[in-house]
Design an enzyme around this catalytic site. Structure first.
Site, mmCIF file in Angstrom:
data_model
loop_
_atom_site.group_PDB
_atom_site.id
_atom_site.type_symbol
_atom_site.label_atom_id
_atom_site.label_comp_id
_atom_site.label_asym_id
_atom_site.label_seq_id
_atom_site.Cartn_x
_atom_site.Cartn_y
_atom_site.Cartn_z
ATOM 1 N N LYS A 40 0.542 -0.416 15.037
ATOM 2 C CA LYS A 40 1.993 -0.603 15.284
ATOM 3 C C LYS A 40 2.279 -1.780 16.584
ATOM 4 C CE LYS A 40 3.835 2.965 13.298
ATOM 5 N NZ LYS A 40 3.910 2.587 11.918
ATOM 6 N N PRO A 72 -4.640 0.212 18.701
ATOM 7 C CA PRO A 72 -4.566 -0.535 17.219
ATOM 8 C C PRO A 72 -4.603 0.633 15.995
ATOM 9 C CG PRO A 72 -6.702 -0.905 17.841
ATOM 10 C CD PRO A 72 -6.052 -0.447 18.919
ATOM 11 N N TYR A 85 3.923 6.428 9.972
ATOM 12 C CA TYR A 85 2.991 5.310 9.733
ATOM 13 C C TYR A 85 3.721 4.235 9.117
ATOM 14 C CZ TYR A 85 -1.365 2.824 8.210
ATOM 15 O OH TYR A 85 -2.291 1.957 8.249
ATOM 16 N N TYR A 123 -9.284 5.608 7.576
ATOM 17 C CA TYR A 123 -9.676 5.831 8.899
ATOM 18 C C TYR A 123 -10.514 6.938 8.997
ATOM 19 C CZ TYR A 123 -5.142 3.226 9.938
ATOM 20 O OH TYR A 123 -4.191 2.290 10.096
ATOM 21 N N HIS A 169 0.974 -1.188 -0.157
ATOM 22 C CA HIS A 169 -0.051 0.000 -0.157
ATOM 23 C C HIS A 169 0.753 1.223 0.107
ATOM 24 C CE1 HIS A 169 -4.204 -1.733 1.352
ATOM 25 N NE2 HIS A 169 -3.485 -2.393 0.566
HETATM 26 C C1 PHB Z 1 -6.535 -4.504 10.526
HETATM 27 O O1 PHB Z 1 -6.436 -4.771 9.323
HETATM 28 O O2 PHB Z 1 -6.840 -5.408 11.360
HETATM 29 C C2 PHB Z 1 -5.943 -3.092 11.093
HETATM 30 C C3 PHB Z 1 -5.411 -2.233 9.895
HETATM 31 C C4 PHB Z 1 -4.855 -0.811 10.353
HETATM 32 C C5 PHB Z 1 -4.967 -0.616 11.663
HETATM 33 C C6 PHB Z 1 -5.467 -1.460 12.749
HETATM 34 C C7 PHB Z 1 -5.956 -2.747 12.147
HETATM 35 O O3 PHB Z 1 -4.628 0.597 12.194
#
Ligand code: PHB
Ligand code: APR
Length: 390
Positions: free
Chosen positions: A297, A293, A385, A201, A72
């Site tokens: 990280k 989450p 990130y 997000y 990505h």
């Molecule tokens: C996930 O795909 O489970 C996932 C992706 C990004 C995050 C947290 C969880 O920040």
């Protein structure tokens, strides 16, 4: 029994460390409380930094990750009905992340360990750590009704947030730092194509939402929920409706719904233990620190701890130098705290907090505007990130 390094816990931290040690000819035994199947079926996050990908390749278990993982180059922040893309590659000189589930990574490491004939003990009960403040540490456990003992040079506690390793350290030798967030994430897995090619997000007045994926045909979605809520109370229909309400219209329209096959609620917490070394016991991964989450990280910090831990152990055994082991705690914690800061700031930026009022929402709005307008601000977001250097 005797080995050079006892690793407590067969999650990604323990497996990755065990594999790097095995490749370097350093013996280890992994002692795991749960069953092999339980470990293999746990669903966790799935965004890998370049340093984590590199360690997987170094371990020799990176083949399937490279074949099936999705690279990505960016992700989006959605707010007030619009989306702002963070161009990870463009802002960081070509760096990216890889979407590859932790469940798959664990499977790859476990299979490699078995293929290489490296020893793991599953279903170990009453695991106890002894004499790690001396030169003769050992680990005991019960299995199949009898007691066992492994003598070793070092113990590495990779046994997660609720393990025995950190709990074995005398209280006056450890300092802990904690922030508990007043909400959780309700997550689902469904075999439907993702709403978008990249992660989204979303900050919404009804609460945070995240669109993620495991593959082109498997989606992972989350919505912020109350800590007192029960996953069983969320039917699939209720979940899909709530998710779509929190997303910009064009994303909501692109969500493909279907039956979920995993649904669970995880609380959000930031936690750090200091130091990460107590004589001949070291903590790595979730046993030493937890992040919410929001920045993806957790797994990557486990990997960076393993990188420093492996450097320390290989210097000890192959170069007869204690420098790397002596530096471990400081090196690991320096990087950990930066990721703790980043995960905290992403969490603050994107969630609804019960105690927040109009002022706090305006501050979030201003920060998201700033991220849209300023290359400097979005570069800070992007460089954190993709992962700070090891
Ligand atoms: C996930 O795909 O489970 C996932 C992706 C990004 C995050 C947290 C969880 O920040
Ligand atoms: N004895 C032996 N093993 C134990 C004990 C114990 N007393 N307590 C826990 N364990 C095992 C757990 O069953 C688990 O398999 O330790 C393992 C810890 O694995 P994880 O929780 O996955 O932790 P870690 O390897 O540090 O991975 C880092 O990244 O995405 C994040 O939090 C997520 O798991 C993730 C983490």
């Amino acid at each position: 029994m005797r080995t050079q390094v006892v690793i407590v816990g067969s999650g990604p931290a323990g497996l990755l460390l065990g594999q790097l040690l095995g490749n370097a000819g350093i013996q280890s035994i992994i002692v795991e409380r749960a069953s092999r199947d339980y470990v293999l079926n746990r669903v966790r996050a799935g965004v890998l930094e370049e340093g984590t990908m590199a360690l997987m390749r170094q371990s020799g278990a990176g083949g399937r990750m490279d074949a099936e993982g999705l690279l990505h180059n960016g992700f989006s922040l959605a707010f007030n009905g619009r989306s702002q893309r963070i161009d990870l590659a463009g802002l960081t000189g070509g760096k990216h992340v890889m979407v590859y589930g932790q469940t798959e990574l664990t499977k790859d490491l476990m299979e490699k360990r078995e293929a290489d004939g490296l020893q793991s003990i599953f279903n170990a009960e009453a695991v106890e750590l002894h004499d790690f403040d001396s030169d003769h540490p050992h680990v005991t456990y019960q299995k199949d009704g009898s007691g066992h003992r492994i003598d070793c040079d070092f113990i590495v506690g990779c046994d997660g947030g609720h393990g025995v390793s950190r709990a074995s350290v005398p209280e006056n030798a450890i300092t802990t730092y904690e922030r508990i967030y007043p909400f959780g994430w309700l997550g689902i897995l469904a075999d439907v194509p993702p709403a978008s090619d990249e992660l989204i997000y979303a900050n919404h007045t009804r609460g945070f939402a995240l669109c993620s994926m495991r593959s082109h045909t498997r989606s992972r979605y989350y919505v912020q929920c109350g800590l007192d809520e029960k996953a069983e109370a969320w039917t699939d229909d209720r979940f899909w409706d709530e998710l779509r309400r929190r997303l910009p219209q064009e994303v909501a329209d692109a969500v493909v719904t279907g039956p979920s096959f995993e649904k669970s609620i995880a609380p959000l917490r930031s936690f750090v233990a200091e130091p990460l070394r107590f004589g001949r016991l070291f903590l790595a991964g979730d046993s030493g620190h937890i992040v919410p989450p929001t920045g993806a990280k957790g797994l990557n910090l486990a990997a960076s701890d393993v990188h420093y831990m492996f450097a320390g152990l290989s210097e000890h055994y192959l170069e007869k130098s204690s420098a790397g082991l002596d530096a471990y705690s400081t090196r690991a914690l320096t990087r950990v705290w930066k990721a703790v800061r980043f995960s905290w700031s992403m969490t603050m930026l994107l969630h609804r907090f019960p105690e927040h009022g109009d002022f706090d929402r305006k501050i979030q709005e201003a920060e998201l505007d700033y991220l849209s307008d300023s290359v400097a601000a979005s570069t800070v977001m992007a460089e954190n990130y993709v992962g700070l250097p090891l």
